[in-house]
Design an enzyme around this catalytic site. Structure first.
Site, mmCIF file in Angstrom:
data_model
loop_
_atom_site.group_PDB
_atom_site.id
_atom_site.type_symbol
_atom_site.label_atom_id
_atom_site.label_comp_id
_atom_site.label_asym_id
_atom_site.label_seq_id
_atom_site.Cartn_x
_atom_site.Cartn_y
_atom_site.Cartn_z
ATOM 1 N N SER A 83 -0.811 40.551 -24.656
ATOM 2 C CA SER A 83 0.459 40.052 -25.180
ATOM 3 C C SER A 83 0.318 38.736 -25.927
ATOM 4 C CB SER A 83 1.470 39.882 -24.039
ATOM 5 O OG SER A 83 1.005 38.928 -23.104
ATOM 6 N N THR A 193 4.774 36.022 -24.067
ATOM 7 C CA THR A 193 4.483 34.696 -24.607
ATOM 8 C C THR A 193 3.938 33.707 -23.580
ATOM 9 O OG1 THR A 193 6.391 35.039 -26.022
ATOM 10 C CG2 THR A 193 5.534 32.801 -25.893
ATOM 11 N N THR A 211 1.989 34.040 -29.171
ATOM 12 C CA THR A 211 2.213 35.408 -28.718
ATOM 13 C C THR A 211 1.761 36.419 -29.762
ATOM 14 O OG1 THR A 211 3.913 36.912 -27.830
ATOM 15 C CG2 THR A 211 4.531 35.562 -29.701
ATOM 16 N N ARG A 221 8.701 42.394 -37.565
ATOM 17 C CA ARG A 221 9.556 41.731 -36.585
ATOM 18 C C ARG A 221 8.926 40.422 -36.125
ATOM 19 N NH1 ARG A 221 9.018 39.923 -30.926
ATOM 20 N NH2 ARG A 221 11.135 39.832 -30.074
ATOM 21 N N THR A 244 10.454 32.417 -22.924
ATOM 22 C CA THR A 244 9.687 33.647 -22.848
ATOM 23 C C THR A 244 10.658 34.807 -22.678
ATOM 24 O OG1 THR A 244 7.871 34.773 -21.684
ATOM 25 C CG2 THR A 244 9.413 33.513 -20.344
ATOM 26 N N GLY A 245 10.229 36.013 -23.027
ATOM 27 C CA GLY A 245 11.112 37.164 -22.893
ATOM 28 C C GLY A 245 11.530 37.727 -24.238
#
Length: 338
Positions: A83, A193, A211, A221, A244-245
């Site tokens: 990731s 991230t 990330t 994106r 994050t997320g």
């Protein structure tokens, strides 16, 4: 009777007093800096290894900016991390695109987004900050800039990532998984991230965020990670924050900037992160039940805290007293039933 000259004079005196007061506060903060400085914090369990690298610089009196760059490079180079960095999972078209940003104690910042074929976007982001008049370079332009400054062009799609991508293509379903935005082969999962915040021995704050974005995203994106104010924000008078997320919701609320501004108003780092989560829930009550967003923050005193929409978010802390400490962040849906 209204006296314009008197009004201007009084305003000038008031402004002078305010400036003196602000100066006094700044000196007081630095003078009373707690003994736990320097300190570095970062998102998720893999922040432990990143913190260790950052600490090598901080414990020698080094600059926070150097520390967060060095720390962020660790997960970027980790071939088991799908990731962040060179082993990141690709978008739905098979392209591994990387995003990163960095910000120092003077408010200088740099970022890259949608960059391919370059393994360390955090270092390219720092060069954007230091070598250009810009803040953000994207796509081919970011890659060209990196190569011109000595970065090696390389294929980032690893055999393992390519295999996982081809398996995903069978169903072609895009549904982020809570706390595990990128699914790994064999049913295992990995987080997204890494955001890092550090305060050095001089009391100066810097931050970094890097990330590979969500696996199987649409080509082109870009999430919150390279966006100053969304994925990362630092104000050396107040503190710093990172996120994050699911980045779209962080961008909509300019999340990290919001957290720092709340700390400016007197909120603790934890309460500021909690309020930022509440803003997301208020705007998207249904969406927020299905996605994860977490914030991590530190103030000028070295106090830190985090909050997330859902339980499962963790962060790592490293200072002279605490090494390799992993703390579960508090969450809204875990503690609030209505």
């Amino acid at each position: 009777m209204y006296n314009r000259r008197k009004f201007i004079k009084l305003s000038s005196i008031s402004a002078s007093l305010t400036a003196i007061s602000a100066s006094g506060v700044a000196k007081s903060v630095l003078h009373n800096a707690p003994a736990n400085l320097p300190i570095v914090i970062s998102t998720w369990d893999f922040g432990v290894a990143a913190n260790k690298e950052a600490w090598k610089i901080l414990e020698k009196g080094g600059r926070a900016l150097d520390a967060v760059e060095a720390g962020a490079r660790v997960p970027e180079a980790d071939m088991n991390n799908h990731s962040v960095g060179r082993a990141g999972y690709p978008d739905r078209d098979g392209h591994v695109t990387l995003d990163a940003c960095i910000m120092d104690e003077q408010g200088n910042c740099g970022a890259v987004a949608g960059m391919e074929n370059i393994a360390h976007p955090i270092s390219v982001a720092r060069l954007v900050m230091e070598k250009t008049p810009h803040v953000l370079l994207v796509g081919d332009g970011a890659r060209q800039f990196a190569i011109e400054h000595g970065f090696k062009k390389e294929k980032l799609l690893t055999p393992e990532s390519e295999k996982a991508w081809k398996e995903w293509l069978i169903k072609h379903e895009y549904k982020p998984i809570m706390n595990s935005e990128n699914q790994m082969p064999g049913g295992k999962y990995n987080h997204d991230t890494i955001g890092m915040l550090a305060i050095d021995a001089k009391g100066n704050i810097s931050g970094a965020c890097t990330t590979s974005g969500m696996a199987w995203k649409m080509h082109g994106r870009v999430g919150d990670s390279p966006i100053i104010g969304a994925g990362l924000y630092v104000d050396n008078e107040v503190g710093g924050a990172t996120s994050t997320g699911v980045g779209e919701e962080v961008i909509r609320n300019v999340g990290s900037f919001l957290v720092v501004e709340l700390m400016r108003q007197g909120y603790s780092p934890t309460d500021a992160c909690k309020e930022a989560c509440k803003r997301i829930i208020k705007r998207k009550p249904d969406t927020s039940k299905e996605i994860q967003v977490g914030f991590l923050a530190i103030n000028k005193k070295g106090e830190y805290g985090a909050y997330a929409l859902h339980k499962g978010f963790t962060y790592a802390v490293c200072d002279a007293k605490k090494q390799d400490l992993i703390i579960p962040g508090e969450s809204f849906y875990e503690t609030v039933k209505d």
